[in-house]
Write a protein that holds these residues in place. Structure first.
Motif, PDB file in Angstrom:
ATOM      1  N   ALA A 277       0.848  -1.186   0.000  1.00 42.96           N
ATOM      2  CA  ALA A 277       0.000   0.000   0.000  1.00 42.96           C
ATOM      3  C   ALA A 277       0.884   1.237   0.000  1.00 42.96           C
ATOM      4  CB  ALA A 277      -0.913   0.004   1.227  1.00 42.96           C
ATOM      5  N   MET A 278       0.462   2.276  -0.697  1.00 45.29           N
ATOM      6  CA  MET A 278       1.257   3.495  -0.773  1.00 45.29           C
ATOM      7  C   MET A 278       0.345   4.706  -0.936  1.00 45.29           C
ATOM      8  SD  MET A 278       2.990   3.104  -4.585  1.00 45.29           S
ATOM      9  CE  MET A 278       3.915   1.650  -4.097  1.00 45.29           C
ATOM     10  N   ARG A 279       0.872   5.837  -0.518  1.00 41.49           N
ATOM     11  CA  ARG A 279       0.209   7.120  -0.743  1.00 41.49           C
ATOM     12  C   ARG A 279       1.256   8.038  -1.353  1.00 41.49           C
ATOM     13  NH1 ARG A 279      -0.492  11.921   1.811  1.00 41.49           N
ATOM     14  NH2 ARG A 279       0.635  11.280   3.683  1.00 41.49           N
ATOM     15  N   ILE A 280       1.002   8.524  -2.555  1.00 45.04           N
ATOM     16  CA  ILE A 280       2.003   9.241  -3.332  1.00 45.04           C
ATOM     17  C   ILE A 280       1.602  10.706  -3.457  1.00 45.04           C
ATOM     18  CG2 ILE A 280       3.191   9.402  -5.549  1.00 45.04           C
ATOM     19  CD1 ILE A 280       3.890   6.876  -4.079  1.00 45.04           C
ATOM     20  N   GLU A 281       2.492  11.609  -3.051  1.00 41.64           N
ATOM     21  CA  GLU A 281       2.227  13.046  -3.147  1.00 41.64           C
ATOM     22  C   GLU A 281       2.990  13.650  -4.316  1.00 41.64           C
ATOM     23  OE1 GLU A 281       2.694  15.194   0.500  1.00 41.64           O
ATOM     24  OE2 GLU A 281       1.752  13.637   1.712  1.00 41.64           O
ATOM     25  N   HIS A 282       2.704  13.178  -5.512  1.00 41.83           N
ATOM     26  CA  HIS A 282       3.376  13.700  -6.699  1.00 41.83           C
ATOM     27  C   HIS A 282       2.335  14.068  -7.749  1.00 41.83           C
ATOM     28  CE1 HIS A 282       7.045  12.587  -4.835  1.00 41.83           C
ATOM     29  NE2 HIS A 282       6.970  11.302  -5.082  1.00 41.83           N
ATOM     30  N   ARG A 283       2.641  15.089  -8.504  1.00 42.72           N
ATOM     31  CA  ARG A 283       1.706  15.652  -9.471  1.00 42.72           C
ATOM     32  C   ARG A 283       1.280  14.636 -10.530  1.00 42.72           C
ATOM     33  NH1 ARG A 283      -1.096  16.755 -13.045  1.00 42.72           N
ATOM     34  NH2 ARG A 283      -1.410  18.731 -14.119  1.00 42.72           N
ATOM     35  N   THR A 284       2.204  13.889 -11.091  1.00 42.52           N
ATOM     36  CA  THR A 284       1.866  12.931 -12.143  1.00 42.52           C
ATOM     37  C   THR A 284       0.917  11.866 -11.616  1.00 42.52           C
ATOM     38  OG1 THR A 284       4.019  13.303 -13.199  1.00 42.52           O
ATOM     39  CG2 THR A 284       2.811  11.314 -13.822  1.00 42.52           C
ATOM     40  N   ASN A 285       1.192  11.383 -10.415  1.00 35.57           N
ATOM     41  CA  ASN A 285       0.327  10.361  -9.837  1.00 35.57           C
ATOM     42  C   ASN A 285      -1.091  10.888  -9.626  1.00 35.57           C
ATOM     43  OD1 ASN A 285       0.166   7.610  -8.338  1.00 35.57           O
ATOM     44  ND2 ASN A 285      -0.761   9.059  -6.924  1.00 35.57           N
ATOM     45  N   ALA A 286      -1.212  12.153  -9.219  1.00 31.17           N
ATOM     46  CA  ALA A 286      -2.541  12.719  -8.977  1.00 31.17           C
ATOM     47  C   ALA A 286      -3.395  12.645 -10.231  1.00 31.17           C
ATOM     48  CB  ALA A 286      -2.415  14.165  -8.492  1.00 31.17           C
ATOM     49  N   ALA A 287      -2.846  13.084 -11.357  1.00 28.48           N
ATOM     50  CA  ALA A 287      -3.609  13.068 -12.604  1.00 28.48           C
ATOM     51  C   ALA A 287      -3.923  11.644 -13.048  1.00 28.48           C
ATOM     52  CB  ALA A 287      -2.838  13.807 -13.689  1.00 28.48           C
ATOM     53  N   GLU A 288      -2.924  10.766 -12.997  1.00 31.08           N
ATOM     54  CA  GLU A 288      -3.142   9.388 -13.438  1.00 31.08           C
ATOM     55  C   GLU A 288      -4.164   8.668 -12.565  1.00 31.08           C
ATOM     56  OE1 GLU A 288       0.720   7.628 -13.432  1.00 31.08           O
ATOM     57  OE2 GLU A 288       1.304   8.525 -15.360  1.00 31.08           O
ATOM     58  N   GLN A 289      -4.093   8.911 -11.260  1.00 29.63           N
ATOM     59  CA  GLN A 289      -5.016   8.231 -10.357  1.00 29.63           C
ATOM     60  C   GLN A 289      -6.428   8.798 -10.473  1.00 29.63           C
ATOM     61  OE1 GLN A 289      -3.707   8.094  -6.255  1.00 29.63           O
ATOM     62  NE2 GLN A 289      -4.616   6.067  -6.016  1.00 29.63           N
TER      63      GLN A 289
END
Length: 409
Positions: A277-289
């Motif tokens: 499990a992970m929580r990612i605070e990155h811009r690219t991940n925000a859009a993709e998710q």
């Protein structure tokens, strides 16, 4: 499904709303955002906007006409304060409520703070504009926290002529994420420019004169920026029935409950590519998710697990830093191209027996591209990384010293 509510109007929320329309959804989409601004991009806050290279309008993620074309029920300056899961209703701070058939949570994070008054944080457009107005030649800035955000802001402030002190509790900044040797390299770039980087110090409070350290010393400053990490915005979900723990807990499809999905900085989901499990605070991940959550909510052609190779970048002084994968908790680092001392290198990370990440400084995009594929395919470390580089790599237990580098032929 006639009504979909997206709570959070930044990169993840906007991506979700756009994807719903792109996939043919013609029902009502309500997009709720706590800030009064139209959706804007956050990475430039600590770089181009803080340095005044860009004006605020350049951060807009979409032009007003493009937003209007989505036909959204757009509610800005509206804070969500309570979710009633059985009633499928979200209550807003202005007293209104929004019912939904499907819900996407994209409420992001907020900065951690220190005791005391007067310190800046750097999360919103207003935060960045306020700090920008206070910086300039000769101004004394203390930055608490030498992670990527603090390091970027320190680099910009130095370029603006400020006298910068950078305070970090860890012995080596970012070592927990990128390794000790790479952390040393990134730190040296600050010291070479005269930034007063102090490691292994704890700040206990913000004072009228600056900040107070655990040993009682006061580090004087005209301005203080606190960049010590973030907290996911989940308090409003207390008592809702959703499982919350350092984010909204989701499965591999980004689903938190039936027809309730989460995306972006607030989502903690199971990434099957890395088996954790992970929580990612990155811009690219925000859009993709955001896109993945929207597609899975509609479930038009079957749901798909969200299993990305995370990506982030950072600009500090003349260094362009790029990374793919999940670097935290790595077991080994090997430099397979370039040289650490020259701050032009490519480092590969091992977790278990697989290639789990790659970080490049000052390297062309093509140099890192093949390693992204290795991460995505779960490539075996021994079969992928040159044996001499692997043998010379730094174990994560190492505290001192550097990584001998191997120049790929």
């Amino acid at each position: 499904m006639n009504r979909i509510l997206v709570v959070g109007a930044s990169a993840a929320g906007l991506a979700a709303a756009e994807t719903l329309r792109r996939e043919g959804y013609d029902g009502t989409i309500t997009l709720v955002g706590e800030e009064p601004h139209l959706p804007y991009d956050r990475p430039p806050l600590s770089k181009q906007l803080l340095s005044s290279e860009w004006d605020a309008g350049r951060l807009d993620l979409r032009a007003p006409d493009d937003l209007a074309a989505l036909g959204l029920d757009l509610r800005l300056g509206a804070e969500a304060i309570r979710l009633e899961l059985p009633e499928r209703t979200v209550h807003l701070a202005d007293g209104s409520e929004v019912r939904y058939d499907g819900l996407i949570l994209a409420t992001g994070v907020r900065p951690r703070r220190l005791p005391g008054e007067g310190a800046h944080v750097l999360r919103t457009l207003d935060d960045a504009l306020t700090l920008r107005d206070r910086l300039g030649p000769g101004r004394r800035l203390v930055v608490v926290g030498a992670g990527f955000l603090g390091a970027e802001a320190a680099a910009v402030a130095w370029r603006l002529g400020a006298r910068v002190t950078l305070l970090e509790p860890a012995p080596v900044p970012l070592a927990h994420a990128v390794g000790t040797a790479v952390g040393h390299v990134l730190s040296q770039a600050h010291r070479e420019r005269g930034v007063d980087l102090r490691c292994g110090v704890t700040v206990t409070e913000v004072t009228e004169d600056g900040v107070r350290l655990a040993d009682g010393e006061v580090v004087e400053a005209d301005e203080v920026l606190v960049a010590i990490g973030s907290l996911p915005n989940t308090e409003w979900l207390d008592g809702s029935g959703l499982t919350v723990g350092d984010g909204v807990i989701c499965d591999e499809y980004c689903e938190a409950a039936k027809n309730v999905y989460a995306a972006g900085d607030v989502a903690r989901w199971y990434n099957p590519l890395f088996g954790t499990a992970m929580r990612i605070e990155h811009r690219t991940n925000a859009a993709e998710q955001g896109m993945a959550a929207a597609r899975n909510l509609l479930n038009l052609q079957g749901r798909k697990a969200f299993a990305p190779v995370p990506y982030f970048w950072s600009d500090q002084y003349d260094m362009k830093i790029q990374a793919y994968g999940f670097l935290r908790g790595h077991d080994e680092v090997a430099v397979v191209d370039g040289d650490l001392a020259e701050r032009r290198f490519l480092a590969v990370y091992r977790t278990g027996d697989r290639v789990s990440g790659v970080l490049a400084v000052g390297m062309p995009p093509r140099a890192i591209r093949q390693w992204r594929q290795a991460i995505a395919s779960g490539a075996d470390w021994r079969e992928t990384v040159p044996a001499e580089a692997s043998a010379a790599a730094e174990p994560k237990e190492a505290v001192h010293g550097g990584i001998p580098s191997h120049r790929a032929s």
